[in-house]
Design a protein around this motif. Structure first.
Motif, PDB file in Angstrom:
ATOM      1  N   ARG A   1      74.985  57.431  36.923  1.00 20.41           N
ATOM      2  CA  ARG A   1      76.312  57.496  37.532  1.00 20.41           C
ATOM      3  C   ARG A   1      76.259  56.951  38.964  1.00 20.41           C
ATOM      4  NH1 ARG A   1      80.106  61.273  35.790  1.00 20.41           N
ATOM      5  NH2 ARG A   1      81.329  60.384  37.485  1.00 20.41           N
ATOM      6  N   LEU A   2      76.200  55.641  39.083  1.00 19.69           N
ATOM      7  CA  LEU A   2      76.141  55.041  40.407  1.00 19.69           C
ATOM      8  C   LEU A   2      77.397  55.323  41.223  1.00 19.69           C
ATOM      9  CD1 LEU A   2      74.461  51.597  39.639  1.00 19.69           C
ATOM     10  CD2 LEU A   2      73.421  53.626  40.646  1.00 19.69           C
ATOM     11  N   ASP A   3      78.494  55.671  40.535  1.00 15.92           N
ATOM     12  CA  ASP A   3      79.723  55.999  41.263  1.00 15.92           C
ATOM     13  C   ASP A   3      79.575  57.299  42.060  1.00 15.92           C
ATOM     14  OD1 ASP A   3      79.623  57.063  38.500  1.00 15.92           O
ATOM     15  OD2 ASP A   3      81.471  58.100  39.069  1.00 15.92           O
ATOM     16  N   LEU A   4      78.514  58.072  41.780  1.00 12.71           N
ATOM     17  CA  LEU A   4      78.287  59.319  42.508  1.00 12.71           C
ATOM     18  C   LEU A   4      77.299  59.155  43.672  1.00 12.71           C
ATOM     19  CD1 LEU A   4      78.076  61.826  39.512  1.00 12.71           C
ATOM     20  CD2 LEU A   4      79.937  61.604  41.165  1.00 12.71           C
ATOM     21  N   CYS A   5      76.845  57.937  43.923  1.00 14.68           N
ATOM     22  CA  CYS A   5      75.839  57.733  44.969  1.00 14.68           C
ATOM     23  C   CYS A   5      76.312  58.229  46.326  1.00 14.68           C
ATOM     24  CB  CYS A   5      75.465  56.252  45.041  1.00 14.68           C
ATOM     25  SG  CYS A   5      74.301  55.730  43.754  1.00 14.68           S
ATOM     26  N   ALA A   6      77.560  57.970  46.675  1.00 13.56           N
ATOM     27  CA  ALA A   6      78.052  58.397  47.983  1.00 13.56           C
ATOM     28  C   ALA A   6      77.996  59.919  48.106  1.00 13.56           C
ATOM     29  CB  ALA A   6      79.476  57.894  48.203  1.00 13.56           C
ATOM     30  N   PHE A   7      78.327  60.615  47.022  1.00 14.17           N
ATOM     31  CA  PHE A   7      78.252  62.081  47.027  1.00 14.17           C
ATOM     32  C   PHE A   7      76.812  62.539  47.175  1.00 14.17           C
ATOM     33  CE2 PHE A   7      77.282  65.767  44.286  1.00 14.17           C
ATOM     34  CZ  PHE A   7      77.931  66.762  44.996  1.00 14.17           C
ATOM     35  N   TYR A   8      75.922  62.003  46.352  1.00 14.82           N
ATOM     36  CA  TYR A   8      74.522  62.411  46.409  1.00 14.82           C
ATOM     37  C   TYR A   8      73.950  62.211  47.808  1.00 14.82           C
ATOM     38  CZ  TYR A   8      74.268  62.550  41.250  1.00 14.82           C
ATOM     39  OH  TYR A   8      74.441  62.849  39.930  1.00 14.82           O
ATOM     40  N   GLN A   9      74.210  61.067  48.383  1.00 11.54           N
ATOM     41  CA  GLN A   9      73.595  60.740  49.666  1.00 11.54           C
ATOM     42  C   GLN A   9      74.171  61.570  50.808  1.00 11.54           C
ATOM     43  OE1 GLN A   9      74.308  56.458  49.291  1.00 11.54           O
ATOM     44  NE2 GLN A   9      72.102  56.106  49.117  1.00 11.54           N
ATOM     45  N   SER A  10      75.472  61.804  50.783  1.00 12.64           N
ATOM     46  CA  SER A  10      76.090  62.559  51.877  1.00 12.64           C
ATOM     47  C   SER A  10      75.763  64.042  51.809  1.00 12.64           C
ATOM     48  CB  SER A  10      77.608  62.362  51.874  1.00 12.64           C
ATOM     49  OG  SER A  10      78.192  62.885  50.678  1.00 12.64           O
ATOM     50  N   GLU A  11      75.460  64.573  50.613  1.00 12.17           N
ATOM     51  CA  GLU A  11      75.151  65.990  50.455  1.00 12.17           C
ATOM     52  C   GLU A  11      73.668  66.298  50.578  1.00 12.17           C
ATOM     53  OE1 GLU A  11      77.121  68.727  50.090  1.00 12.17           O
ATOM     54  OE2 GLU A  11      78.779  67.382  50.574  1.00 12.17           O
TER      55      GLU A  11
END
Length: 496
Positions: free
Chosen positions: A285-295
């Protein structure tokens, strides 16, 4: 492993894994000087692909993490022992808060330095404790109530046995954990309980330890996140009468493994402070990268509740409202102060194969080893690498379920997956029972390395070698060169 046929009795009799750090210039400017370690794995249930043009039979992510502490030396001491003063802590200055002022964002990370001299010699700040202050600092004064060695008197200030962490075990045993305590346990009693746990039968030094005893103790005391999906699993209570973070859907009975915290192991990114630093998340789910990285705690501070004199078990509360309502302190713990983890497409692997990926080779990731220094001083560190492998299937929507989907017969709520359900197949008086374990629908596996050391690169002055670079420019042989760590493929660990 042991370096000789006879069982090792000391760490020095075991093989030592040493890797040179990346050079500081690489970290700050991206120039030459990397040190690369290739990490390989197999994962039993498969991974990779994406829902758009390369669908798989499952959903997954793989997270690589590491945890390090300074290697013990006479000058720098960061290890598992009592601080000399529980009213003070050692804070590592960071950009934006170079003086580590309280109530200034971003907060400085706390380092486990035991005394003021060792702290300030590194250029750190020895200041009023905010995270592990007196009610949260394990200590004991035999001459009465005191929070420091000076106040207590050195002869009466107890220190428990030093443990360099992380460390490999000299056997297959695990350190003990005694659950026979009350919610109003004093710091003296907690000190005695820890001493008994890590030194049971005078054999504690032979047990492998990655996370600290305190890490697990607070996990055992802290209430679990009750917003999570647990299907129809019956999660137990701890000895204090409530269900804590050691109980999860896939570990409802708290089958303890060392001092890891099951809730932190099973869920990522975790919502409380964690000692693990994120390297990369490989996902479908590359669309979740921003979430993973910011959290990730690499870049984001996390909070937890701390004990006070009025509330000796306030570490129980996992949210700010309950913490403050019960006279606890809701404390922000600084980020790890490193870059956000890389986020990439998970490499494809076949279900139930445990073999090579699509390229004909083991799936792998090239990890650029960090450079760890304080001021201008690079310092050797003891480290452990962890691979977390999370999978779910499309039997239910794993991204949407939460506690409201948990099975509740009284309210007529049926979990989307149930333990060994009877299924109507259309035949009279005959049902088919499916072999389903709801503790394993949506599941996190992990494997860990032995302890290895990241060490500073030698300079020309220390090894007597000064050779030109390939481009003819003079440089220390090690200093600005890219290093590639060549390893052997040894005994396979956890097959998952």
């Amino acid at each position: 492993g042991d370096a000789a046929p006879a069982a090792a009795n000391t760490e020095s009799q075991q093989y030592e894994f040493l890797y040179y750090m990346s050079e500081e210039d690489y970290v700050t400017s991206g120039t030459a000087g990397t040190s690369t370690l290739t990490v390989e794995w197999t994962n039993q249930h498969g991974c990779g692909g994406n829902e758009l043009d390369d669908p798989h039979k499952l959903n997954c992510n793989i997270v690589l993490q590491y945890m390090c502490n300074m290697d013990d030396s006479d000058q720098f001491v960061e290890q598992d022992e009592t601080r000399d003063d529980c009213t003070k802590e050692c804070y590592q200055p960071i950009p934006g808060n170079t003086e580590c002022e309280a109530n200034v964002f971003p907060p400085c990370p706390v380092r486990k330095i035991v005394d003021e001299d060792a702290c300030t010699n590194l250029g750190f700040k020895w200041q009023d404790a905010t995270v592990d202050d007196t009610p949260n600092c394990i200590h004991r004064c035999n001459s009465g109530a005191a929070s420091s060695k000076v106040e207590c008197g050195e002869a009466n200030w107890d220190t428990h046995t030093t443990n360099d962490l992380p460390r490999d075990g000299l056997g297959t045993g695990r350190p003990n954990y005694n659950t026979n305590f009350d919610a109003d346990e004093t710091t003296d009693e907690r000190f005695a309980r820890k001493n008994g746990n890590i030194n049971q039968n005078n054999n504690g030094a032979k047990d492998g330890m990655h996370e600290s005893w305190e890490w697990y103790d607070e996990c055992y005391r802290r209430e679990r996140n009750r917003g999570l999906f647990t299907a129809d699993q019956n999660l137990r209570n701890n000895n204090l009468g409530y269900s804590s973070a050691v109980y999860t859907r896939q570990n409802p009975n708290n089958n303890r493994r060392g001092y890891e915290c099951p809730e932190e192991r099973d869920y990522w990114p975790y919502w409380h402070p964690s000692p693990w630093v994120d390297i990369v998340v490989m996902t479908d789910r590359l669309d979740l990268c921003a979430f993973y990285q910011s959290e990730s705690q690499n870049v984001k501070a996390k909070h937890h509740c701390r004990n006070t004199a009025d509330c000796p078990n306030c570490v129980r509360f996992n949210n700010e409202k309950q913490c403050l309502n019960n006279n606890g302190r809701w404390v922000e713990v600084g980020s790890h102060g490193v870059a956000a983890p890389e986020c990439i497409q998970a490499p494809w692997s076949r279900v139930n194969h445990n073999g090579n990926g699509r390229t004909g080779q083991h799936n792998s990731y090239n990890w650029t080893l960090p450079h760890i220094s304080y001021g201008d001083i690079p310092i050797a560190h003891r480290c452990v690498l962890r691979l977390r492998y999370n999978i779910s299937t499309d039997d239910y929507d794993a991204w949407r379920v939460n506690a409201s989907f948990n099975n509740n017969n009284g309210q007529g709520i049926v979990s989307p997956v149930r333990q060994n359900p009877n299924v109507d197949i259309g035949a009279d008086n005959q049902a088919l029972r499916l072999a389903i374990n709801t503790a394993q629908f949506g599941r996190t596996f992990q494997d860990r390395s032995h302890v290895f050391k990241l060490i500073p690169r030698p300079s020309a002055s220390t090894v007597g070698v000064n050779r030109p670079r390939a481009d003819g420019a003079p440089a220390d042989f090690f200093g600005r060169r890219d290093l590639y760590n060549l390893n052997v493929r040894g005994k396979r660990g956890n097959i998952v």
